[in-house]
Design a protein around this motif. Structure first.
Motif, PDB file in Angstrom:
ATOM      1  N   PHE A 294      34.923  57.094  58.277  1.00  0.00           N
ATOM      2  CA  PHE A 294      33.755  57.975  58.161  1.00  0.00           C
ATOM      3  C   PHE A 294      32.590  57.356  58.925  1.00  0.00           C
ATOM      4  O   PHE A 294      31.924  57.997  59.702  1.00  0.00           O
ATOM      5  CB  PHE A 294      33.397  58.232  56.697  1.00  0.00           C
ATOM      6  CG  PHE A 294      32.143  59.033  56.537  1.00  0.00           C
ATOM      7  CD1 PHE A 294      32.093  60.347  56.965  1.00  0.00           C
ATOM      8  CD2 PHE A 294      31.001  58.479  55.997  1.00  0.00           C
ATOM      9  CE1 PHE A 294      30.928  61.090  56.849  1.00  0.00           C
ATOM     10  CE2 PHE A 294      29.843  59.209  55.870  1.00  0.00           C
ATOM     11  CZ  PHE A 294      29.805  60.518  56.303  1.00  0.00           C
ATOM     12  N   ASP A 295      32.338  56.090  58.675  1.00  0.00           N
ATOM     13  CA  ASP A 295      31.371  55.306  59.442  1.00  0.00           C
ATOM     14  C   ASP A 295      31.816  53.847  59.314  1.00  0.00           C
ATOM     15  O   ASP A 295      32.835  53.561  58.694  1.00  0.00           O
ATOM     16  CB  ASP A 295      29.935  55.537  58.964  1.00  0.00           C
ATOM     17  CG  ASP A 295      29.722  55.194  57.507  1.00  0.00           C
ATOM     18  OD1 ASP A 295      30.380  54.255  56.989  1.00  0.00           O
ATOM     19  OD2 ASP A 295      28.904  55.852  56.850  1.00  0.00           O
ATOM     20  N   LYS A 296      31.066  52.926  59.892  1.00  0.00           N
ATOM     21  CA  LYS A 296      31.491  51.521  59.914  1.00  0.00           C
ATOM     22  C   LYS A 296      31.656  50.923  58.529  1.00  0.00           C
ATOM     23  O   LYS A 296      32.436  50.009  58.329  1.00  0.00           O
ATOM     24  CB  LYS A 296      30.520  50.690  60.743  1.00  0.00           C
ATOM     25  CG  LYS A 296      30.583  51.027  62.193  1.00  0.00           C
ATOM     26  CD  LYS A 296      29.640  50.189  63.006  1.00  0.00           C
ATOM     27  CE  LYS A 296      29.723  50.717  64.429  1.00  0.00           C
ATOM     28  NZ  LYS A 296      29.151  49.959  65.431  1.00  0.00           N
ATOM     29  N   ASP A 297      30.926  51.452  57.551  1.00  0.00           N
ATOM     30  CA  ASP A 297      31.014  50.933  56.187  1.00  0.00           C
ATOM     31  C   ASP A 297      32.031  51.678  55.338  1.00  0.00           C
ATOM     32  O   ASP A 297      32.233  51.327  54.181  1.00  0.00           O
ATOM     33  CB  ASP A 297      29.640  51.004  55.514  1.00  0.00           C
ATOM     34  CG  ASP A 297      28.624  50.101  56.193  1.00  0.00           C
ATOM     35  OD1 ASP A 297      29.030  49.030  56.704  1.00  0.00           O
ATOM     36  OD2 ASP A 297      27.438  50.471  56.220  1.00  0.00           O
ATOM     37  N   ASN A 298      32.630  52.707  55.879  1.00  0.00           N
ATOM     38  CA  ASN A 298      33.584  53.520  55.127  1.00  0.00           C
ATOM     39  C   ASN A 298      34.857  53.729  55.936  1.00  0.00           C
ATOM     40  O   ASN A 298      35.026  54.729  56.623  1.00  0.00           O
ATOM     41  CB  ASN A 298      32.964  54.881  54.785  1.00  0.00           C
ATOM     42  CG  ASN A 298      31.836  54.756  53.790  1.00  0.00           C
ATOM     43  OD1 ASN A 298      32.060  54.381  52.649  1.00  0.00           O
ATOM     44  ND2 ASN A 298      30.625  55.052  54.219  1.00  0.00           N
ATOM     45  N   GLU A 299      35.748  52.745  55.854  1.00  0.00           N
ATOM     46  CA  GLU A 299      37.044  52.814  56.519  1.00  0.00           C
ATOM     47  C   GLU A 299      38.129  52.745  55.455  1.00  0.00           C
ATOM     48  O   GLU A 299      38.058  51.924  54.542  1.00  0.00           O
ATOM     49  CB  GLU A 299      37.190  51.677  57.524  1.00  0.00           C
ATOM     50  CG  GLU A 299      36.176  51.758  58.654  1.00  0.00           C
ATOM     51  CD  GLU A 299      36.359  50.657  59.685  1.00  0.00           C
ATOM     52  OE1 GLU A 299      37.415  49.997  59.682  1.00  0.00           O
ATOM     53  OE2 GLU A 299      35.442  50.470  60.494  1.00  0.00           O
TER      54      GLU A 299
ATOM     55  N   LYS B 256      32.981  66.297  54.929  1.00  0.00           N
ATOM     56  CA  LYS B 256      32.698  65.228  55.878  1.00  0.00           C
ATOM     57  C   LYS B 256      33.736  65.292  56.990  1.00  0.00           C
ATOM     58  O   LYS B 256      34.868  65.720  56.768  1.00  0.00           O
ATOM     59  CB  LYS B 256      32.770  63.856  55.203  1.00  0.00           C
ATOM     60  CG  LYS B 256      31.664  63.611  54.214  1.00  0.00           C
ATOM     61  CD  LYS B 256      31.728  62.212  53.666  1.00  0.00           C
ATOM     62  CE  LYS B 256      30.590  61.977  52.689  1.00  0.00           C
ATOM     63  NZ  LYS B 256      30.637  60.655  52.098  1.00  0.00           N
TER      64      LYS B 256
ATOM     65  N   TYR C 214      36.020  63.089  59.431  1.00  0.00           N
ATOM     66  CA  TYR C 214      36.593  61.757  59.498  1.00  0.00           C
ATOM     67  C   TYR C 214      37.303  61.582  60.831  1.00  0.00           C
ATOM     68  O   TYR C 214      37.862  62.540  61.369  1.00  0.00           O
ATOM     69  CB  TYR C 214      37.626  61.547  58.379  1.00  0.00           C
ATOM     70  CG  TYR C 214      37.061  61.568  56.995  1.00  0.00           C
ATOM     71  CD1 TYR C 214      36.579  60.409  56.407  1.00  0.00           C
ATOM     72  CD2 TYR C 214      37.020  62.749  56.252  1.00  0.00           C
ATOM     73  CE1 TYR C 214      36.075  60.417  55.113  1.00  0.00           C
ATOM     74  CE2 TYR C 214      36.521  62.762  54.962  1.00  0.00           C
ATOM     75  CZ  TYR C 214      36.053  61.597  54.398  1.00  0.00           C
ATOM     76  OH  TYR C 214      35.555  61.617  53.118  1.00  0.00           O
TER      77      TYR C 214
ATOM     78  N   THR D  64      39.438  63.892  65.186  1.00  0.00           N
ATOM     79  CA  THR D  64      38.420  64.186  64.182  1.00  0.00           C
ATOM     80  C   THR D  64      38.972  65.293  63.296  1.00  0.00           C
ATOM     81  O   THR D  64      39.484  66.298  63.792  1.00  0.00           O
ATOM     82  CB  THR D  64      37.106  64.645  64.844  1.00  0.00           C
ATOM     83  OG1 THR D  64      36.653  63.612  65.713  1.00  0.00           O
ATOM     84  CG2 THR D  64      36.046  64.940  63.797  1.00  0.00           C
TER      85      THR D  64
END
Length: 142
Positions: free
Chosen positions: A56-61, A86, A88, A102
Motif C-alpha cells: 500500500f505504501d512503504k510502511d504497509n507491505e 485502497k 494496492y 495495481t
C-alpha cells in the motif's frame, strides 16, 4: 436502437434507446435508467500457488499467495487484514517476468479457525508487457 454492452468479468446488458443526435462519427443516445442484465460472463480462473507482495505504501507491505488468477482478477490468501477502498500494488513473478499490477479488493472471505483471509483483487492497471506475460501464462495453463 437496441444496444448490447458487455462488462468484463460481469455480464451482458441490453437496453433500447432513441437517437438524440448524430454528429459526424458519433451518435448520442437517450440512455434509460434501467438495463436488462443478460448472461453472466466471467473469465475462468486457473489454480496456482504464486507468492505475492502486496504494497500500500512503504510502511504497509504484506505477503500472501495467489491461489487463483485470470486476466482480470486474482484470489490472494494472506494472514494479514487488508482494507477495501485502497489501491494496492501486487508484485509477483511468472514465466521469469516480474509483474507489477495495481489492484483493489472487490471481495473477501475469512476463515476464522485458521486466521486466514482470502481477497479477490480486481486488476486496475498493468503494463502491456505484464498483460502479455499474464495472458500467455493463463492460456498455457487452461
Amino acid at each position: 436502437v437496441t444496444v448490447h454492452v458487455w462488462r468484463i468479468g460481469d455480464a451482458e446488458y441490453t437496453f433500447k434507446a432513441n437517437f438524440l443526435q448524430v454528429i459526424k462519427d458519433s451518435v448520442n443516445l437517450d440512455i434509460p435508467e434501467e438495463f436488462t442484465r443478460g448472461n453472466e460472463f466471467r473469465h475462468p480462473f486457473i489454480e496456482v500457488l504464486i507468492g505475492v507482495e502486496i504494497v500500500f505504501d512503504k510502511d504497509n507491505e504484506f505477503s500472501g499467495t495467489i491461489t487463483k488468477i485470470n486476466d482480470y482478477e486474482a484470489i490472494v490468501k494472506s494472514a494479514d487484514r487488508l482494507d477495501y477502498n485502497k489501491h494496492y500494488q501486487m508484485l509477483f513473478e511468472i514465466l521469469d517476468f516480474k509483474v507489477v499490477i495495481t489492484g483493489k479488493i472487490i471481495a473477501d472471505k475469512t476463515v476464522k479457525e485458521e486466521k486466514v483471509f482470502y481477497y479477490t483483487f480486481k486488476f486496475i492497471e498493468m503494463s502491456d508487457p505484464a498483460r502479455n506475460v499474464l495472458k500467455s501464462f493463463i492460456y498455457e495453463h487452461l
